[in-house]
Scaffold this active site. Structure first.
Site, PDB file in Angstrom:
ATOM      1  CG  ASP A 105      -2.276  -0.914   1.265  1.00 18.71           C
ATOM      2  OD1 ASP A 105      -2.486  -1.437   0.097  1.00 18.71           O
ATOM      3  OD2 ASP A 105      -2.626  -1.497   2.081  1.00 18.71           O
TER       4      ASP A 105
HETATM    5  N1  URA Z   1      -1.395  -5.356   4.050  1.00 18.55           N
HETATM    6  C1  URA Z   1      -1.833  -4.666   3.826  1.00 18.55           C
HETATM    7  O1  URA Z   1      -2.715  -4.070   4.617  1.00 18.55           O
HETATM    8  N2  URA Z   1      -1.150  -3.925   2.991  1.00 18.55           N
HETATM    9  C2  URA Z   1       0.293  -3.927   2.781  1.00 18.55           C
HETATM   10  O2  URA Z   1       0.887  -3.263   1.784  1.00 18.55           O
HETATM   11  C3  URA Z   1       1.195  -5.482   2.573  1.00 18.55           C
HETATM   12  C4  URA Z   1      -0.342  -5.801   3.538  1.00 18.55           C
END
Ligand code: URA
Length: 232
Positions: free
Chosen positions: A103
């Site tokens: 993310d």
């Molecule tokens: N899980 C999430 O919620 N975000 C990420 O970036 C990686 C794993």
């Protein structure tokens, strides 16, 4: 060090005579400089380009990035900064992409490659390459969370594969997943009413984020490091 005409011939299948002719007609650059001399000596690390095509080095590129916050895991985006913008110019190649998404506000280990088969192998849930994350949440970490993670949390898109949660502090835990669904860790903790406030990926398979790689830095992986990602 090796003679340039010999190296061209061994990497391309051209005869020595053809390699010499390509050199004398100015079709070869060594580290960006047109080089016409057949007995010029080159090292493994020199970049040799013949007719616009790189002929030495590895067939594929494998990079590790310590992703900072604020970058999206995409090759291009009309309005946001992408992780590819953090690849130094000398490592930039056509076809590079992030192998798996983090993310925008997640930090840590990100692999960037131009090898689609490799990316598939390390991301496919069937291959079970574990990904370990350091997580901070806004509520105390509980035994119920640990138990549910190990049994498989139910999300709107189905039950998760079993995961491990190791509590490391009142609000912190190490979580290891072997799949990578959209916002997975955030959604898993969301089932308990908890919000993830910090998320950093620490490792993939047997490869850990190098301690000396500062946030925002990106470097090439050695063959040994690349292989470690697929080992457990
Ligand atoms: N899980 C999430 O919620 N975000 C990420 O970036 C990686 C794993």
């Amino acid at each position: 060090m090796e003679r340039l005409d010999k190296m061209i011939s061994s990497r391309t299948g051209l005869s020595r005579k053809e390699a010499k002719s390509a050199l004398s007609s100015g079709k070869v650059t060594v580290n960006g400089v047109v080089t016409r001399s057949s007995d010029f000596k080159v090292a493994e690390t020199d970049e040799i380009i013949l007719d616009g095509r790189k002929i030495n080095g590895k067939a594929h590129t494998y990079l590790v990035l310590n992703k900072p916050k604020g970058y999206v895991s995409a090759t291009e985006d009309p309005s946001q900064k992408t992780v590819l913008e953090l690849v130094p110019e000398e490592l930039m190649r056509n076809g590079l992409f992030p192998a798996g998404r983090l993310d925008k506000d997640t930090t840590g280990l990100m692999i960037i490659t131009d090898d689609g088969d490799f990316a598939h192998r390390i991301l496919s849930p069937k291959k079970h390459v574990p990904k370990k994350y350091d997580v901070t949440i806004d509520l105390p970490v509980t035994y119920e969370m640990e138990k549910a993670f190990s049994e498989g949390v139910m999300l709107s898109d189905g039950i998760c594969k079993t995961a491990t949660l190791i509590k490391t502090g009142e609000y912190t835990a190490l979580v290891t997943l072997s799949e990578g669904r959209y916002h997975q860790i955030k959604r898993m903790f969301g089932c308990f009413g908890a919000k993830v406030t910090e998320l950093k990926r620490l490792s993939m398979g047997g490869f850990s984020l190098p301690e000396d790689l500062a946030e925002g830095e990106c470097r090439e992986l050695s063959d040994e490091e690349t292989a470690l990602i697929e080992s457990r």
